[in-house]
Write a protein that holds these residues in place. Structure first.
Motif, PDB file in Angstrom:
ATOM      1  N   ASP A 167      -7.399  -3.115   3.161  1.00 50.31           N
ATOM      2  CA  ASP A 167      -7.595  -4.411   3.656  1.00 50.31           C
ATOM      3  C   ASP A 167      -7.175  -4.177   5.281  1.00 50.31           C
ATOM      4  O   ASP A 167      -6.325  -3.473   5.576  1.00 50.31           O
ATOM      5  N   VAL A 168      -7.736  -5.196   5.933  1.00 51.62           N
ATOM      6  CA  VAL A 168      -7.141  -5.263   7.416  1.00 51.62           C
ATOM      7  C   VAL A 168      -7.078  -6.632   7.846  1.00 51.62           C
ATOM      8  O   VAL A 168      -7.953  -7.505   7.585  1.00 51.62           O
ATOM      9  N   ASP A 169      -5.837  -6.750   8.326  1.00 55.62           N
ATOM     10  CA  ASP A 169      -5.326  -8.229   8.520  1.00 55.62           C
ATOM     11  C   ASP A 169      -5.478  -9.167   7.350  1.00 55.62           C
ATOM     12  O   ASP A 169      -5.906 -10.180   7.408  1.00 55.62           O
ATOM     13  N   GLY A 170      -5.159  -8.649   6.261  1.00 55.25           N
ATOM     14  CA  GLY A 170      -5.362  -9.346   5.013  1.00 55.25           C
ATOM     15  C   GLY A 170      -6.963  -9.556   4.479  1.00 55.25           C
ATOM     16  O   GLY A 170      -7.139 -10.219   3.430  1.00 55.25           O
ATOM     17  N   HIS A 171      -7.976  -9.037   5.488  1.00 57.94           N
ATOM     18  CA  HIS A 171      -9.216  -9.130   4.688  1.00 57.94           C
ATOM     19  C   HIS A 171      -9.787  -8.027   4.017  1.00 57.94           C
ATOM     20  O   HIS A 171      -9.454  -6.848   4.468  1.00 57.94           O
ATOM     21  N   PHE A 172     -10.114  -8.015   2.790  1.00 60.91           N
ATOM     22  CA  PHE A 172     -10.613  -7.015   2.031  1.00 60.91           C
ATOM     23  C   PHE A 172     -11.682  -6.132   2.597  1.00 60.91           C
ATOM     24  O   PHE A 172     -12.868  -6.910   3.471  1.00 60.91           O
ATOM     25  N   VAL A 173     -11.803  -4.914   2.654  1.00 57.57           N
ATOM     26  CA  VAL A 173     -12.763  -4.035   3.318  1.00 57.57           C
ATOM     27  C   VAL A 173     -13.619  -3.357   2.433  1.00 57.57           C
ATOM     28  O   VAL A 173     -14.837  -3.727   2.321  1.00 57.57           O
ATOM     29  N   ALA A 174     -12.795  -2.620   1.647  1.00 59.38           N
ATOM     30  CA  ALA A 174     -13.613  -1.822   0.491  1.00 59.38           C
ATOM     31  C   ALA A 174     -12.772  -1.149  -0.242  1.00 59.38           C
ATOM     32  O   ALA A 174     -11.707  -0.775   0.141  1.00 59.38           O
ATOM     33  N   ASN A 175     -13.173  -0.783  -1.505  1.00 62.76           N
ATOM     34  CA  ASN A 175     -12.441   0.280  -2.219  1.00 62.76           C
ATOM     35  C   ASN A 175     -13.030   1.731  -2.129  1.00 62.76           C
ATOM     36  O   ASN A 175     -14.250   1.760  -2.376  1.00 62.76           O
ATOM     37  N   HIS A 176     -12.565   2.283  -1.566  1.00 61.60           N
ATOM     38  CA  HIS A 176     -12.922   3.918  -1.393  1.00 61.60           C
ATOM     39  C   HIS A 176     -12.466   4.727  -2.358  1.00 61.60           C
ATOM     40  O   HIS A 176     -11.424   4.710  -2.906  1.00 61.60           O
ATOM     41  N   ARG A 177     -13.412   5.502  -3.076  1.00 62.34           N
ATOM     42  CA  ARG A 177     -13.112   6.470  -3.939  1.00 62.34           C
ATOM     43  C   ARG A 177     -13.480   7.780  -3.269  1.00 62.34           C
ATOM     44  O   ARG A 177     -14.505   8.093  -2.774  1.00 62.34           O
ATOM     45  N   ALA A 178     -12.253   8.810  -2.921  1.00 63.51           N
ATOM     46  CA  ALA A 178     -12.313   9.683  -2.197  1.00 63.51           C
ATOM     47  C   ALA A 178     -11.164  10.673  -2.500  1.00 63.51           C
ATOM     48  O   ALA A 178     -10.485  10.425  -3.150  1.00 63.51           O
ATOM     49  N   ASP A 179     -11.157  11.746  -1.688  1.00 60.16           N
ATOM     50  CA  ASP A 179      -9.935  12.600  -1.556  1.00 60.16           C
ATOM     51  C   ASP A 179      -8.630  12.108  -1.010  1.00 60.16           C
ATOM     52  O   ASP A 179      -7.531  12.448  -1.059  1.00 60.16           O
ATOM     53  N   GLY A 180      -9.141  11.070  -0.110  1.00 59.87           N
ATOM     54  CA  GLY A 180      -8.110  10.274   0.522  1.00 59.87           C
ATOM     55  C   GLY A 180      -8.611   9.446   1.835  1.00 59.87           C
ATOM     56  O   GLY A 180      -9.805   9.450   1.957  1.00 59.87           O
ATOM     57  N   ILE A 181      -7.555   9.148   2.542  1.00 61.26           N
ATOM     58  CA  ILE A 181      -7.988   8.285   3.852  1.00 61.26           C
ATOM     59  C   ILE A 181      -7.059   8.455   5.063  1.00 61.26           C
ATOM     60  O   ILE A 181      -5.714   8.833   4.700  1.00 61.26           O
ATOM     61  N   ILE A 182      -7.487   8.454   6.216  1.00 62.59           N
ATOM     62  CA  ILE A 182      -6.655   9.164   7.357  1.00 62.59           C
ATOM     63  C   ILE A 182      -6.787   7.730   8.428  1.00 62.59           C
ATOM     64  O   ILE A 182      -7.822   7.251   8.565  1.00 62.59           O
ATOM     65  N   ILE A 183      -5.594   7.201   8.707  1.00 61.31           N
ATOM     66  CA  ILE A 183      -5.419   6.438   9.999  1.00 61.31           C
ATOM     67  C   ILE A 183      -4.731   7.102  10.973  1.00 61.31           C
ATOM     68  O   ILE A 183      -3.810   7.546  11.028  1.00 61.31           O
ATOM     69  N   ALA A 184      -5.726   7.196  11.876  1.00 62.49           N
ATOM     70  CA  ALA A 184      -5.272   7.933  13.067  1.00 62.49           C
ATOM     71  C   ALA A 184      -5.238   7.243  14.537  1.00 62.49           C
ATOM     72  O   ALA A 184      -6.313   6.275  14.839  1.00 62.49           O
TER      73      ALA A 184
END
Length: 298
Positions: A172-189
């Motif tokens: 979610d970004v600022d309370g807005h749903f973006v997506a459900n990611h199926r992955a090995d993980g996720i990076i915020i850089a």
């Protein structure tokens, strides 16, 4: 030349052995830089962990709070990991940092060890470029209660367990749903971290002056789940929907285990890290050198 920085803290590479002591070469480097700073007229102290691991008792020892309140400058001798560790801690004090590269890559510790004397002497007299870098503040919420928090200069990474299959992460970004990611993980850089793990995972390079984050899925199940650049005032929330043994890491240095339903919330910190570079420093020169651009070209 008159000195712009009188009280200088010297920070070395973290202990490299099970006994908590540094190698002889690291001890020699710290001693050499410390003596050089004294020759320039500086009052030199060692960061507490550097003092303990090197045994250089001819210098006084200061903890992070004392460095932040009492010192005009921190000189960091090591690699990017050393700079990440102390940079996060000193950001709240506004203490400027100069990096001498004793590591392998050196995106943030940009003065070659063999050239530090001439370069550092000029910088101590005021010949430098100043560069401010964004810091992230991440928290882990479990059933609405904050159970862990840390700062990150490079990235916040949510990873699957070593022996587990992929994880499912709600973004979610600022309370807005973006997506459900199926992955090995996720990076915020951050822009600083865009040259680190995020780059290896296929993310873009972000110039340090761009006020943005990059959100990069790690080996996503759906190939259309691509990296996305977000304005950095936003709040990013990542919820663990499915998957075992997930963890969150902050600059790969602070790590915590995660459970189903945990939310990792990342915001821009009110603090920024202050880097000082040699006069004439260019971000693009750094990219060209460290990423080996143009090698073999015309």
């Amino acid at each position: 030349m008159s000195l712009k920085f009188r009280r200088v803290a010297l920070v070395g590479k973290y202990a490299e052995s099970a006994t908590g002591t540094t190698t002889d070469s690291t001890r020699e480097v710290i001693a050499d830089i410390g003596h050089f700073l004294r020759e320039q007229g500086c009052e030199v102290s060692l960061a507490e962990h550097t003092w303990l691991s090197t045994g250089l008792t001819e210098f006084s020892a200061l903890d992070v709070a004392a460095i932040g309140s009492d010192c005009d400058l921190a000189v960091v001798a090591g690699g990017d990991g050393t700079m990440l560790g102390i940079g996060r801690q000193l950001a709240r004090y506004g203490t400027p940092l100069i990096g001498i590269n004793q590591g392998r890559l050196g995106f943030m510790t940009d003065i070659p060890l063999g050239e530090y004397r001439e370069t550092l002497a000029l910088m101590l007299a005021g010949a430098y470029e100043e560069d401010h870098r964004t810091l992230m503040h991440g928290r882990v919420f479990r059933e609405g209660v904050s159970v862990f928090e840390a700062f990150a200069m490079n990235d916040v990474v949510v990873n699957r367990g070593a022996a587990a299959s992929m994880v499912e992460l709600r973004v979610d970004v600022d309370g807005h749903f973006v997506a459900n990611h199926r992955a090995d993980g996720i990076i915020i850089a951050t822009p600083t971290g865009s040259t680190a793990y995020a780059l290896s995972a296929g993310g873009p390079l972000l110039h340090p002056l761009v006020p943005a984050w990059v959100l990069v899925p790690i080996a996503p199940h759906t190939l259309s789940n691509r990296p996305i650049v977000l304005a950095d005032p936003v709040e990013i929330s990542i919820e663990i929907v499915a998957g075992k043994d997930a963890s969150a890491s902050f600059d790969m240095q602070s790590i915590t285990s995660l459970q189903h339903g945990d939310r990792i919330v990342v915001r821009r910190s009110e603090f920024r890290v202050r880097f000082l570079h040699p006069r004439g420093w260019s971000y693009f020169d750094t990219l060209r050198e460290k990423l080996h651009w143009n090698e073999g070209g015309v």
